[in-house]
Write a protein that holds these residues in place. Structure first.
Motif, PDB file in Angstrom:
ATOM      1  N   ILE A 171       4.246 -10.027   4.067  1.00 20.05           N
ATOM      2  CA  ILE A 171       5.457  -9.556   3.379  1.00 20.05           C
ATOM      3  C   ILE A 171       5.097  -8.902   2.062  1.00 20.05           C
ATOM      4  N   LYS A 172       4.190  -9.508   1.341  1.00 22.03           N
ATOM      5  CA  LYS A 172       3.769  -8.950   0.045  1.00 22.03           C
ATOM      6  C   LYS A 172       3.116  -7.585   0.227  1.00 22.03           C
ATOM      7  N   SER A 173       2.295  -7.451   1.273  1.00 19.37           N
ATOM      8  CA  SER A 173       1.624  -6.179   1.537  1.00 19.37           C
ATOM      9  C   SER A 173       2.627  -5.101   1.945  1.00 19.37           C
ATOM     10  N   LEU A 174       3.583  -5.477   2.811  1.00 24.31           N
ATOM     11  CA  LEU A 174       4.592  -4.513   3.253  1.00 24.31           C
ATOM     12  C   LEU A 174       5.502  -4.089   2.112  1.00 24.31           C
ATOM     13  N   GLU A 175       5.865  -5.021   1.245  1.00 25.99           N
ATOM     14  CA  GLU A 175       6.714  -4.682   0.099  1.00 25.99           C
ATOM     15  C   GLU A 175       6.004  -3.695  -0.831  1.00 25.99           C
ATOM     16  N   LYS A 176       4.697  -3.854  -0.952  1.00 21.86           N
ATOM     17  CA  LYS A 176       3.933  -2.915  -1.772  1.00 21.86           C
ATOM     18  C   LYS A 176       3.944  -1.515  -1.133  1.00 21.86           C
ATOM     19  N   GLU A 177       3.717  -1.472   0.197  1.00 22.74           N
ATOM     20  CA  GLU A 177       3.742  -0.185   0.904  1.00 22.74           C
ATOM     21  C   GLU A 177       5.121   0.462   0.791  1.00 22.74           C
ATOM     22  N   LEU A 178       6.168  -0.367   0.922  1.00 21.72           N
ATOM     23  CA  LEU A 178       7.531   0.161   0.850  1.00 21.72           C
ATOM     24  C   LEU A 178       7.817   0.733  -0.531  1.00 21.72           C
ATOM     25  N   GLY A 179       7.336   0.046  -1.569  1.00 24.55           N
ATOM     26  CA  GLY A 179       7.515   0.542  -2.931  1.00 24.55           C
ATOM     27  C   GLY A 179       6.840   1.884  -3.137  1.00 24.55           C
ATOM     28  N   GLN A 180       5.628   2.024  -2.584  1.00 23.49           N
ATOM     29  CA  GLN A 180       4.917   3.307  -2.690  1.00 23.49           C
ATOM     30  C   GLN A 180       5.665   4.406  -1.942  1.00 23.49           C
TER      31      GLN A 180
END
Length: 588
Positions: A171-180
């Motif tokens: 989830i943390k990794s996906l949230e970072k990708e989504l933010g980018q």
């Protein structure tokens, strides 16, 4: 009305056309004859690039997140991971390696979830059992038993495939990708001005190129000749502009129908709102009449009768003013038509009052409606037929009679009286007889007098229809042509008039459907409502929203059909003119 046009012939040296066309484009008045489609590879490339730019601008300007594949993929994966975490968090943290170790010992961990009132403590005597979570009326527990020869009184449930820690990390990794991804998409918004400027440049270049390639070559390709049209009212400003151009020789003359000039409509503030409907069928040719001034009031009346509900008229007015505040075309490109929608809403409200319907409520039967208002409502019957149905048919007769008069006048102007004797014969027979009978009934003239007047009209009409329909032609051929016209009139006019029943039927259907939603909401509400108000409001709002959408669709399409088929056919309208498209600088 159709704006009078002036034809311009522009003669210039080859090589000067680009400079002169750019000057004409800045003026934005002259319609240079040019193709509306790509003519070669260069224009096709310009058009394709422009379409790509339009699409990208639309993506950035609209819901760019929903259109971006990466954003949609990451959002979907993130939602699924969060859902998975919620499913596995009840089992707490665990290590897959240890579960694998149980397998090597011949043991297996099994997962269960049962209702709290069905859980039995004695199950721990059957197999080693550990309660993991208890709450919300459920018990989650696990057992550790042999991999084979195992039994338990309740079925297993699906155990966790991943740990909570793994879900949290993903989830943390996906949230970072989504933010980018969001940062990238937001950054694209800054590109809008440059993209619009590029699109504007492309469209202007395409217009200039198409105008340039349409030029005729003369004097062994040393001269270019362009033909253009502009409103006659702009002659002075155009002359001054063309006189100032070096290397340009030009002439002008009054445009004629043989020149097939482009059509620019000019109407008052009311009819102007309906010009887009005329354009949907086709612009008039240069020696025709503009159909908009007649189309406008009848389309407004037809639309209002098909809607038939004063409440929906108020909603259309509110929607129109909501569209007014929207920049751009708005949903389905309707925002730019807010004035037309407002006018249709006002007409629907007024006609809805006369028809006695307000959000499906029968105003003529409502006790709270004043008697003076009920007095103007069109209710009751004419003989055994509903008054509103008879009114719809009467409007149809008037509409078709008007079309026949217009056709006779227009054809006389275009082709001369000699070529329209048959048309005048039918107009005199049908329209003249109806007028005489109507006036006679109003003035209470003796039946014998009316009979002889109608017979006289019929006698003159028969001569025009059967004998003189084509002066100079064989009389037998004229009689045959008259018989064929009689067959077409007898079958066609009856069907055309009956088509106007849809004005009554659609209004009746919409009113009945609105009333049905009101009744359904009342049944749910009951006599002593408490929380039922919520369901009543939901049923009424959703029901009338659906009915409004369906009524608007029917009220838009069927009046167009009555206009395009019944009226245009009987009025002889051609509608094959070319729309006025001046060469101008496009603004995005």
């Amino acid at each position: 009305m159709i704006t009078p046009m002036t034809k311009y012939s522009l003669i210039m040296l080859s090589g000067d056309e680009s400079r002169i066309l750019e000057s004409i484009q800045s003026l934005g008045i002259i319609d240079i004859r040019r193709s509306s489609k790509p003519v070669d590879a260069h224009s096709s490339a310009l058009l394709a690039e422009s379409e790509e730019l339009r699409k990208r601008i639309a993506d950035i300007s609209g819901d760019r997140y929903a259109r971006d594949e990466q954003f949609v993929r990451i959002s979907s994966e993130l939602d699924q991971t969060r859902k998975t975490r919620k499913e596995v968090e009840v089992w707490g943290p665990f290590e897959a390696e240890k579960l694998g170790g149980l397998g090597r010992l011949g043991l297996k961990m099994r997962f269960y979830c049962v209702a709290d009132n069905k859980f039995k403590e004695e199950w721990s005597e059957l197999q080693p059992l550990e309660i993991v979570e208890r709450g919300d009326g459920k018990v989650w527990f696990v057992t550790v038993g042999p991999a084979e020869d195992y039994s338990f009184p309740v079925p297993e449930c699906k155990g966790p495939q991943v740990s909570v820690d793994n879900c949290d990390a993903k989830i943390k990794s996906l949230e970072k990708e989504l933010g980018q991804c969001i940062t990238r998409l937001d950054g694209e918004k800054a590109l809008l001005p440059a993209l619009k400027e590029k699109l504007e440049s492309n469209l202007n270049s395409l217009e200039l190129y198409l105008a340039g390639v349409s030029a005729e070559k003369a004097a062994e390709d040393k001269l270019c000749i362009l033909t253009g049209f502009a409103p006659t009212a702009d002659d002075a400003s155009i002359s001054a502009k063309l006189d100032a151009e070096e290397g340009l020789y030009w002439t002008s003359e009054v445009a004629t129908k043989e020149d097939n000039p482009p059509i620019k409509l000019k109407n008052n503030w009311f009819a102007r709102q309906f010009e887009s409907l005329t354009g949907m069928y086709g612009m008039p040719v240069y020696d025709e009449w503009d159909a908009t001034p007649i189309l406008a009031p009848f389309y407004l009346l037809f639309f209002s009768m098909c809607m038939g509900d004063a409440g929906y008229g108020l909603l259309l007015i509110a929607i129109a003013y909501a569209f007014k505040g929207i920049k751009g075309d708005g949903p389905m490109g309707l925002a730019k038509f807010w004035r037309l929608i407002r006018t249709l809403g006002i007409g629907t409200f007024v006609v809805g009052i006369f028809l006695g319907t307000f959000f499906g409520i029968d105003l003529s039967a409502a006790s709270w409606v004043p008697d003076w208002l009920k007095g103007i409502m069109l209710t009751g019957n004419v003989g055994t037929f509903p008054l509103q149905m008879v009114l719809a048919l009467g409007i149809g007769v008037v509409h078709i009679c008007l079309a026949m008069v217009v056709k006779s006048l227009l054809y006389t102007q275009r082709f001369g009286f000699k070529e329209t004797i048959s048309s005048w014969g039918w107009t005199l027979l049908i329209v003249g007889s109806l007028i005489v009978l109507s006036v006679g009934a109003l003035l209470k003239l003796p039946a014998e007098v009316l009979k002889w007047i109608v017979i006289g009209i019929a006698a003159v009409s028969v001569l025009g229809i059967f004998i003189f329909n084509k002066p100079g032609r064989n009389p037998l051929i004229n009689i045959g042509a008259g018989l064929w016209d009689t067959y077409q009139m007898a079958t066609g006019l009856l069907g055309d008039v009956l088509s106007y029943i849809r004005l009554y039927a659609l209004g009746l259907a919409g009113g009945m459907l609105g009333s049905a939603f009101n009744t359904l909401g009342g049944l749910v509400l009951g006599d002593h409502p408490t929380f039922q108000w919520i369901f009543f409001i939901v049923i009424v709002l959703l029901g009338h929203a659906l009915n409004l959408a369906m009524s608007c669709l029917g009220a838009f399409v069927h009046p167009l059909r009555l206009t395009f088929v019944e009226y245009f056919k009987n009025s002889g309208y051609v509608g094959k003119g070319v729309e006025y498209r001046p060469l101008k600088i496009n603004k995005q």
